[in-house]
Design a protein around this motif. Structure first.
Motif, PDB file in Angstrom:
ATOM      1  N   ILE A  74     -15.644  42.145 -90.368  1.00  0.00           N
ATOM      2  CA  ILE A  74     -15.274  40.683 -90.086  1.00  0.00           C
ATOM      3  C   ILE A  74     -14.141  39.740 -90.086  1.00  0.00           C
ATOM      4  O   ILE A  74     -13.346  39.210 -89.905  1.00  0.00           O
ATOM      5  N   LEU A  75     -14.988  38.888 -91.390  1.00  0.00           N
ATOM      6  CA  LEU A  75     -14.049  37.744 -92.030  1.00  0.00           C
ATOM      7  C   LEU A  75     -12.604  38.116 -92.912  1.00  0.00           C
ATOM      8  O   LEU A  75     -11.866  37.108 -91.944  1.00  0.00           O
ATOM      9  N   PRO A  76     -12.429  39.106 -93.331  1.00  0.00           N
ATOM     10  CA  PRO A  76     -11.626  39.023 -93.367  1.00  0.00           C
ATOM     11  C   PRO A  76      -9.529  39.204 -92.417  1.00  0.00           C
ATOM     12  O   PRO A  76      -9.160  38.325 -91.895  1.00  0.00           O
ATOM     13  N   LYS A  77     -10.129  40.019 -91.674  1.00  0.00           N
ATOM     14  CA  LYS A  77      -9.276  39.872 -90.237  1.00  0.00           C
ATOM     15  C   LYS A  77      -9.300  38.537 -89.439  1.00  0.00           C
ATOM     16  O   LYS A  77      -8.880  38.121 -89.092  1.00  0.00           O
ATOM     17  N   LEU A  78     -10.685  38.018 -89.874  1.00  0.00           N
ATOM     18  CA  LEU A  78     -11.118  36.374 -89.095  1.00  0.00           C
ATOM     19  C   LEU A  78      -9.507  35.581 -90.103  1.00  0.00           C
ATOM     20  O   LEU A  78      -9.516  34.550 -89.205  1.00  0.00           O
ATOM     21  N   LEU A  79      -9.847  35.579 -90.936  1.00  0.00           N
ATOM     22  CA  LEU A  79      -9.134  34.675 -91.364  1.00  0.00           C
ATOM     23  C   LEU A  79      -7.310  34.905 -91.626  1.00  0.00           C
ATOM     24  O   LEU A  79      -7.379  34.056 -91.235  1.00  0.00           O
ATOM     25  N   VAL A  80      -7.480  36.134 -91.197  1.00  0.00           N
ATOM     26  CA  VAL A  80      -5.402  36.484 -90.977  1.00  0.00           C
ATOM     27  C   VAL A  80      -5.038  36.170 -90.038  1.00  0.00           C
ATOM     28  O   VAL A  80      -4.008  34.990 -89.069  1.00  0.00           O
ATOM     29  N   ASP A  81      -6.097  36.286 -89.059  1.00  0.00           N
ATOM     30  CA  ASP A  81      -6.539  36.014 -87.254  1.00  0.00           C
ATOM     31  C   ASP A  81      -6.069  33.741 -87.264  1.00  0.00           C
ATOM     32  O   ASP A  81      -5.339  33.391 -86.589  1.00  0.00           O
ATOM     33  N   LEU A  82      -6.529  33.208 -88.395  1.00  0.00           N
ATOM     34  CA  LEU A  82      -6.706  32.137 -88.192  1.00  0.00           C
ATOM     35  C   LEU A  82      -5.620  31.550 -88.846  1.00  0.00           C
ATOM     36  O   LEU A  82      -4.845  30.141 -88.339  1.00  0.00           O
ATOM     37  N   LEU A  83      -5.210  31.991 -88.767  1.00  0.00           N
ATOM     38  CA  LEU A  83      -3.284  31.780 -89.219  1.00  0.00           C
ATOM     39  C   LEU A  83      -2.205  31.790 -88.851  1.00  0.00           C
ATOM     40  O   LEU A  83      -1.123  32.130 -88.853  1.00  0.00           O
ATOM     41  N   SER A  84      -2.270  33.160 -87.585  1.00  0.00           N
ATOM     42  CA  SER A  84      -1.694  33.786 -86.917  1.00  0.00           C
ATOM     43  C   SER A  84      -0.858  32.235 -86.026  1.00  0.00           C
ATOM     44  O   SER A  84      -1.625  31.429 -85.101  1.00  0.00           O
ATOM     45  N   ALA A  85       0.187  32.478 -85.308  1.00  0.00           N
ATOM     46  CA  ALA A  85       1.107  30.945 -84.539  1.00  0.00           C
ATOM     47  C   ALA A  85       0.543  31.007 -83.207  1.00  0.00           C
ATOM     48  O   ALA A  85       0.408  30.527 -82.444  1.00  0.00           O
ATOM     49  N   SER A  86       0.279  32.890 -83.224  1.00  0.00           N
ATOM     50  CA  SER A  86      -0.372  32.860 -81.398  1.00  0.00           C
ATOM     51  C   SER A  86      -1.432  33.170 -80.922  1.00  0.00           C
ATOM     52  O   SER A  86      -2.435  33.547 -82.116  1.00  0.00           O
ATOM     53  N   ASP A  87      -1.743  34.077 -80.693  1.00  0.00           N
ATOM     54  CA  ASP A  87      -3.361  34.890 -80.184  1.00  0.00           C
ATOM     55  C   ASP A  87      -3.509  36.152 -80.578  1.00  0.00           C
ATOM     56  O   ASP A  87      -2.394  36.859 -80.176  1.00  0.00           O
ATOM     57  N   PRO A  88      -4.414  35.899 -81.826  1.00  0.00           N
ATOM     58  CA  PRO A  88      -4.736  37.597 -82.257  1.00  0.00           C
ATOM     59  C   PRO A  88      -4.775  38.234 -81.530  1.00  0.00           C
ATOM     60  O   PRO A  88      -5.239  37.992 -80.425  1.00  0.00           O
ATOM     61  N   THR A  89      -4.243  39.088 -81.928  1.00  0.00           N
ATOM     62  CA  THR A  89      -4.536  41.058 -81.020  1.00  0.00           C
ATOM     63  C   THR A  89      -5.307  41.861 -81.946  1.00  0.00           C
ATOM     64  O   THR A  89      -4.943  41.749 -83.430  1.00  0.00           O
ATOM     65  N   ILE A  90      -5.704  43.036 -81.462  1.00  0.00           N
ATOM     66  CA  ILE A  90      -6.205  44.189 -82.106  1.00  0.00           C
ATOM     67  C   ILE A  90      -5.504  45.592 -81.101  1.00  0.00           C
ATOM     68  O   ILE A  90      -5.926  45.206 -79.861  1.00  0.00           O
ATOM     69  N   SER A  91      -5.834  46.917 -82.641  1.00  0.00           N
ATOM     70  CA  SER A  91      -5.432  48.141 -81.120  1.00  0.00           C
ATOM     71  C   SER A  91      -7.051  47.786 -81.274  1.00  0.00           C
ATOM     72  O   SER A  91      -7.723  47.923 -81.259  1.00  0.00           O
ATOM     73  N   LEU A  92      -7.134  48.871 -79.708  1.00  0.00           N
ATOM     74  CA  LEU A  92      -8.256  49.210 -78.792  1.00  0.00           C
ATOM     75  C   LEU A  92      -8.411  50.187 -79.931  1.00  0.00           C
ATOM     76  O   LEU A  92     -10.034  50.271 -79.974  1.00  0.00           O
ATOM     77  N   SER A  93      -8.356  50.938 -80.581  1.00  0.00           N
ATOM     78  CA  SER A  93      -8.849  52.270 -81.391  1.00  0.00           C
ATOM     79  C   SER A  93      -9.590  51.196 -82.524  1.00  0.00           C
ATOM     80  O   SER A  93     -10.793  51.894 -83.047  1.00  0.00           O
ATOM     81  N   MET A  94      -9.266  49.889 -82.874  1.00  0.00           N
ATOM     82  CA  MET A  94      -9.828  49.351 -84.091  1.00  0.00           C
ATOM     83  C   MET A  94     -11.003  48.832 -83.569  1.00  0.00           C
ATOM     84  O   MET A  94     -11.626  47.996 -84.770  1.00  0.00           O
ATOM     85  N   CYS A  95     -10.334  48.463 -81.720  1.00  0.00           N
ATOM     86  CA  CYS A  95     -11.639  47.025 -81.689  1.00  0.00           C
ATOM     87  C   CYS A  95     -12.691  48.486 -81.903  1.00  0.00           C
ATOM     88  O   CYS A  95     -14.035  47.835 -81.766  1.00  0.00           O
ATOM     89  N   ILE A  96     -12.803  49.458 -81.296  1.00  0.00           N
ATOM     90  CA  ILE A  96     -13.675  50.171 -80.849  1.00  0.00           C
ATOM     91  C   ILE A  96     -14.320  50.388 -82.440  1.00  0.00           C
ATOM     92  O   ILE A  96     -15.891  50.626 -82.981  1.00  0.00           O
ATOM     93  N   LEU A  97     -14.021  50.660 -83.790  1.00  0.00           N
ATOM     94  CA  LEU A  97     -13.820  50.779 -84.908  1.00  0.00           C
ATOM     95  C   LEU A  97     -14.651  49.365 -85.269  1.00  0.00           C
ATOM     96  O   LEU A  97     -16.137  49.822 -85.998  1.00  0.00           O
ATOM     97  N   GLN A  98     -14.101  48.338 -85.185  1.00  0.00           N
ATOM     98  CA  GLN A  98     -15.280  46.833 -85.957  1.00  0.00           C
ATOM     99  C   GLN A  98     -16.272  47.237 -84.554  1.00  0.00           C
ATOM    100  O   GLN A  98     -17.702  46.434 -85.387  1.00  0.00           O
ATOM    101  N   ALA A  99     -16.276  47.484 -83.505  1.00  0.00           N
ATOM    102  CA  ALA A  99     -17.286  47.245 -82.252  1.00  0.00           C
ATOM    103  C   ALA A  99     -18.889  48.122 -83.363  1.00  0.00           C
ATOM    104  O   ALA A  99     -19.828  47.392 -83.178  1.00  0.00           O
ATOM    105  N   PHE A 100     -18.401  49.568 -83.120  1.00  0.00           N
ATOM    106  CA  PHE A 100     -19.133  50.878 -83.908  1.00  0.00           C
ATOM    107  C   PHE A 100     -20.021  49.860 -85.269  1.00  0.00           C
ATOM    108  O   PHE A 100     -21.498  49.870 -85.307  1.00  0.00           O
TER     109      PHE A 100
END
Length: 309
Positions: A74-100
């Motif tokens: 979770i945390l590495p992607k959160l760190l990248v997302d916090l630097l994003s200028a727009s709303d962060p996104t994630i692909s459905l396949s990666m979202c499913i993998l992260q949720a699992f």
């Protein structure tokens, strides 16, 4: 839509707003601390023969490995997302993998804690049978079961959720979880919800009931024993009990919070979802590193060796 083509927007970051930079540096410090402290305690347990041959320390190492994988999911992607200028996104396949992974780490954490409670129960309540009941061969089987059983249950929940077609692509979260993903669906999610609640009971509350029962038995034995015996029992049981209470409160709060509607403008759900991940993973190495005499003694010894060189 193909899962690799479908993109989900993580709207939980809108609650952070202008505090992105502050949150980034705090989270970076937190993640650095988690990595360093977990790795130090894991190294101490794995490198010291006096520790890694004891079942209790094997279970502690497994729990720390769990929290290390969970935070790194979770945390590495959160760190990248916090630097994003727009709303962060994630692909459905990666979202499913992260949720699992998140649910699997949480569920296997409870099964590992129940095994640790069983180890303490046998050690204190049936000491003469300890080396018969808790053999290294059985410890290996227990560890496989502690990861395999939750993996199968969470895998089933993830599969059911992934088959529901999405009709909303905006999630009021900082990261993906199975229940929030299911709520984005426009199909029938009754089976997914029923299976999910059964999974929660089997992976969170059933192991928790076993932990409560084990400590009730330990307490009953302690009440009939000497102060010296009680002191030794507290020395080994208190760290585990603190970690379990920490897991139980944060997980229960997350289960309840994810099933209640919150004001999307409020920062409270965002902070809670962060704390649910951060608090257990930060506390584990602190509690075990400071409260377990054998581990803290080895850490101090290593520190002295570093200073002499």
């Amino acid at each position: 839509l193909h899962p690799n083509m479908t993109v989900i927007t993580l709207l939980g970051f809108r609650g952070i707003g202008r505090y992105n930079s502050v949150c980034f540096f705090i989270l970076l410090l937190v993640y650095s601390f988690i990595l360093l402290s977990d790795l130090v305690v894991l190294y101490v347990i794995c490198s010291q023969s006096s520790l890694h041959h004891q079942p209790m320390f094997i279970f502690i190492a497994a729990l720390l490995l769990n929290s290390l994988v969970g935070s790194s999911t979770i945390l590495p992607k959160l760190l990248v997302d916090l630097l994003s200028a727009s709303d962060p996104t994630i692909s459905l396949s990666m979202c499913i993998l992260q949720a699992f992974v998140i649910y699997f780490i949480g569920a296997s954490g409870f099964t590992l804690l129940s095994l640790m409670a069983y180890d303490r129960y046998v050690s204190i309540c049936r000491p003469l049978q300890y080396h018969t009941l808790i053999t290294m061969a059985r410890v290996r089987v227990m560890l496989v079961g502690a990861w395999l059983a939750p993996g199968c249950l969470i895998g089933g929940a993830t599969l059911l959720t992934s088959r529901v077609p999405l009709c909303r692509l905006g999630m009021e979260r900082l990261y993906c979880n199975i229940y929030s993903l299911a709520k984005q669906g426009c199909g029938d999610i009754l089976l997914s919800n029923v299976y999910g609640m059964l999974g929660v009971f089997l992976t969170v509350y059933l192991p928790s009931l076993f932990v409560f029962y084990s400590y009730a038995c330990i307490l009953a034995v302690c009440m009939k024993s000497s102060r010296v015996f009680i002191g030794k029992a507290l020395q080994t049981c208190l760290p585990h009990l603190l970690v379990f209470i920490n897991y139980f409160i944060t997980t229960s709060y997350e289960i309840i919070g994810s099933r209640t509607e919150a004001d999307p403008r409020s920062m409270a759900p965002t902070l809670v979802s962060l704390l649910v991940i951060i608090i257990p993973t930060m506390c584990n190495p602190i509690i075990y590193g400071l409260k377990m005499k054998d581990i803290s003694r080895q850490i101090k010894r290593l520190h002295r060796l570093q200073n002499t060189h």
